[in-house]
Motif scaffolding. Structure first.
Motif, mmCIF file in Angstrom:
data_model
loop_
_atom_site.group_PDB
_atom_site.id
_atom_site.type_symbol
_atom_site.label_atom_id
_atom_site.label_comp_id
_atom_site.label_asym_id
_atom_site.label_seq_id
_atom_site.Cartn_x
_atom_site.Cartn_y
_atom_site.Cartn_z
ATOM 1 N N SER A 2 0.837 -1.379 0.090
ATOM 2 C CA SER A 2 0.104 -0.028 0.127
ATOM 3 C C SER A 2 1.036 1.181 -0.027
ATOM 4 O O SER A 2 2.139 1.194 0.312
ATOM 5 N N TYR A 3 0.164 2.466 -0.188
ATOM 6 C CA TYR A 3 1.089 3.647 -0.430
ATOM 7 C C TYR A 3 1.528 3.885 1.063
ATOM 8 O O TYR A 3 2.674 4.687 1.033
ATOM 9 N N THR A 108 -6.944 11.178 -4.987
ATOM 10 C CA THR A 108 -5.888 9.970 -4.917
ATOM 11 C C THR A 108 -5.252 10.435 -6.269
ATOM 12 O O THR A 108 -4.175 10.046 -6.381
ATOM 13 N N GLU A 140 0.152 2.461 -8.268
ATOM 14 C CA GLU A 140 -0.854 1.869 -7.257
ATOM 15 C C GLU A 140 -2.188 2.586 -7.074
ATOM 16 O O GLU A 140 -3.126 2.282 -6.991
ATOM 17 N N LEU A 141 -1.556 4.079 -6.774
ATOM 18 C CA LEU A 141 -2.692 4.976 -6.470
ATOM 19 C C LEU A 141 -3.583 5.087 -7.567
ATOM 20 O O LEU A 141 -4.866 5.125 -7.361
ATOM 21 N N ARG A 143 -4.029 3.094 -10.191
ATOM 22 C CA ARG A 143 -4.978 1.818 -10.330
ATOM 23 C C ARG A 143 -6.224 1.783 -9.438
ATOM 24 O O ARG A 143 -7.153 1.372 -9.564
ATOM 25 N N SER A 144 -5.960 2.299 -8.126
ATOM 26 C CA SER A 144 -6.835 2.138 -7.348
ATOM 27 C C SER A 144 -8.342 2.907 -7.260
ATOM 28 O O SER A 144 -9.169 2.543 -6.816
ATOM 29 N N VAL A 145 -8.047 3.832 -8.131
ATOM 30 C CA VAL A 145 -9.318 4.548 -8.634
ATOM 31 C C VAL A 145 -9.357 4.457 -9.833
ATOM 32 O O VAL A 145 -10.444 5.220 -10.569
ATOM 33 N N ASP A 146 -8.690 3.555 -10.665
ATOM 34 C CA ASP A 146 -9.334 3.199 -12.161
ATOM 35 C C ASP A 146 -8.899 4.305 -13.028
ATOM 36 O O ASP A 146 -9.491 4.643 -13.948
ATOM 37 N N TYR A 151 -2.369 6.621 -15.029
ATOM 38 C CA TYR A 151 -1.733 5.124 -14.889
ATOM 39 C C TYR A 151 -0.909 5.091 -16.264
ATOM 40 O O TYR A 151 0.203 4.924 -16.341
#
Length: 349
Positions: A2-3, A108, A140-141, A143-146, A151
Motif C-alpha cells: 500500500s502507499y 487520489t 498503485e494510487l 490503479r486504485s481509482v481506475d 496510469y
C-alpha cells in the motif's frame, strides 16, 4: 504494497521545516497563493482537517504544480526533500481523512501525480531505486481509482527512466503498456515519441521510425498545456528524433535534431533539460569532430550550473575532462577544461 508502506525516506525535522518554511515559501516563485497553501498544507499535516473536500484536492494539485516548476528550475536534489515531506505529510494525511467518493478519486489522482513527480526528482538525483518505489506508489494510487489516463502517463515516465538506464527491452514494455488502450488524441504524440526512443534503444529500427512517424502525424493534436508533466510540443519531438537517431548510430543527424530542438524551445521549457540536452549536444558535436562547437555548447551548460542541483547534469559535467583530454593542445579546449576544474574545486562558476 500500500502507499502507506512505501519507504519514501524519512525527511525528519529538516524536511518538515523546509516544507512549512523555506521550502513552500519558495513556492512564491511559482504560485501566487503560496501563503494560503502553506496554511492549508499545515492544517492537513497536523490532522486539523478531519474531512477533506475540493479545497484540499486543489492544495495537492497546486503544490505539485509549483514543486514541478521549481524542480525544472533548480533540479531534483534541491526540491525533492520538500516534495517528499509534502507527500509523506499533508498529502498522505489527506488521503486518510473522510471524504465523498468523487473527492476521494480526485484526491487520489492528485497524490499519485505528486508521488510520480517525487520519483522524477529522485531519478534526477541518480537515486534509481527510490525513484522506482515512488513510481510504483504512483501506479498503485492511479490503479486504485481506475484512473487510466494517469496510469498510462506514469508508465510512460517509467519508460523514460528505463531508457536512461539503458534498459531498452524494459523501456519498450513500459512504453507499450502505456498505450495498451488507445490514448486520447492529444496524448498520441506524447506517448509515441517515447515509444520511438525505447524501440531505438532496444535496437528495433523499423518500429522506432514507425512510432516517430506516428508522433509527427499527431503533433498538431498533441497536448501543449500540461505544464506540470511535460506537455508535448515541437521541441520535444525534435529531442525524440535526436535520441532515435543517436541510438541507431546516426550521430550527425542527432546533432542536427538537437540543434532544431534548441531553436524551437520557449521560456516554459525546463532549465534542467536545457543543461542536460546541451551536454548531449556537446558530446555528440565532439564525436563528429566539431571541437569548437562542442566547447561552446559546454560553455553554455557551465553558465547555467550555479542555480542547478541535478545529479544527471552533474554526471554530464563530470565527463567533460575525460572527453577533452585528447584535445588539450587546443586553447579552446584548455580554457573550458580549466573552467570545469575551477568548478570542481569550488573556485568559480
Amino acid at each position: 504494497m500500500s502507499y502507506r508502506e512505501v519507504d519514501t525516506v524519512d525527511v525528519g525535522d529538516l524536511g518538515r521545516r523546509r516544507l512549512l518554511g523555506v521550502g513552500i515559501g519558495a513556492l512564491a516563485l511559482a504560485h501566487p497563493g503560496w501563503t494560503d497553501l502553506v496554511a492549508r498544507a499545515d492544517a492537513m499535516r497536523t490532522g486539523r482537517v478531519a474531512r477533506v473536500g475540493r479545497g484540499e484536492v486543489r492544495v495537492v494539485e497546486d503544490v505539485t504544480v509549483a514543486l514541478s516548476r521549481l524542480d525544472d528550475r533548480y533540479g531534483g536534489r534541491a526540491v525533492r526533500p520538500v516534495a517528499a515531506a509534502f507527500l509523506k505529510g499533508p498529502a498522505t494525511v489527506a488521503l486518510r481523512a473522510d471524504s465523498t467518493e468523487p473527492v476521494r478519486g480526485a484526491l487520489t489522482t492528485a497524490v499519485a501525480f505528486c508521488a510520480y513527480l517525487t520519483g522524477w526528482m529522485a531519478m534526477d538525483e541518480g537515486q534509481d531505486a527510490l525513484a522506482r518505489r515512488h513510481f510504483d506508489q504512483a501506479l498503485e494510487l492511479a490503479r486504485s481509482v481506475d484512473d487510466q489516463r494517469s496510469y498510462r502517463h506514469i508508465l510512460r515516465g517509467m519508460s523514460v527512466h528505463a531508457v536512461d538506464l539503458g534498459e531498452g527491452r524494459t523501456a519498450v514494455d513500459l512504453a507499450e503498456a502505456s498505450t495498451a488502450r488507445p490514448p486520447q488524441a492529444g496524448m498520441v504524440a506524447f506517448m509515441a515519441g517515447q515509444q520511438a526512443h525505447a524501440h531505438a534503444v532496444a535496437g528495433d529500427r523499423a518500429e522506432a521510425w514507425r512510432c516517430l512517424r506516428r508522433a509527427e502525424r499527431a503533433m498538431d493534436r498533441a497536448l501543449s498545456g500540461a505544464k506540470t508533466f511535460g506537455g508535448y510540443n515541437p521541441s520535444t519531438l525534435q529531442y525524440h528524433v535526436a535520441q532515435v537517431r543517436h541510438a541507431l548510430g546516426d550521430t550527425t543527424g542527432s546533432v542536427a535534431s538537437l540543434r532544431a530542438h534548441f531553436r524551437l524551445r520557449d521560456a516554459s521549457d525546463s532549465d534542467r533539460s536545457a543543461l542536460r540536452f546541451g551536454s548531449m549536444l556537446a558530446e555528440r558535436q565532439l564525436q563528429t569532430g566539431h571541437l569548437e562547437a562542442a566547447c561552446a555548447s559546454w560553455g553554455a551548460v557551465l553558465d547555467g550550473l550555479p542555480s542547478m542541483q541535478s545529479g544527471r547534469v552533474d554526471q554530464h559535467v563530470a565527463r567533460i575532462p575525460g572527453l577533452l583530454r585528447p584535445y588539450l593542445a587546443s586553447p579552446v579546449a584548455r580554457q573550458l577544461n580549466e573552467r570545469v576544474r575551477q568548478r570542481t574545486r569550488g573556485e568559480g562558476p
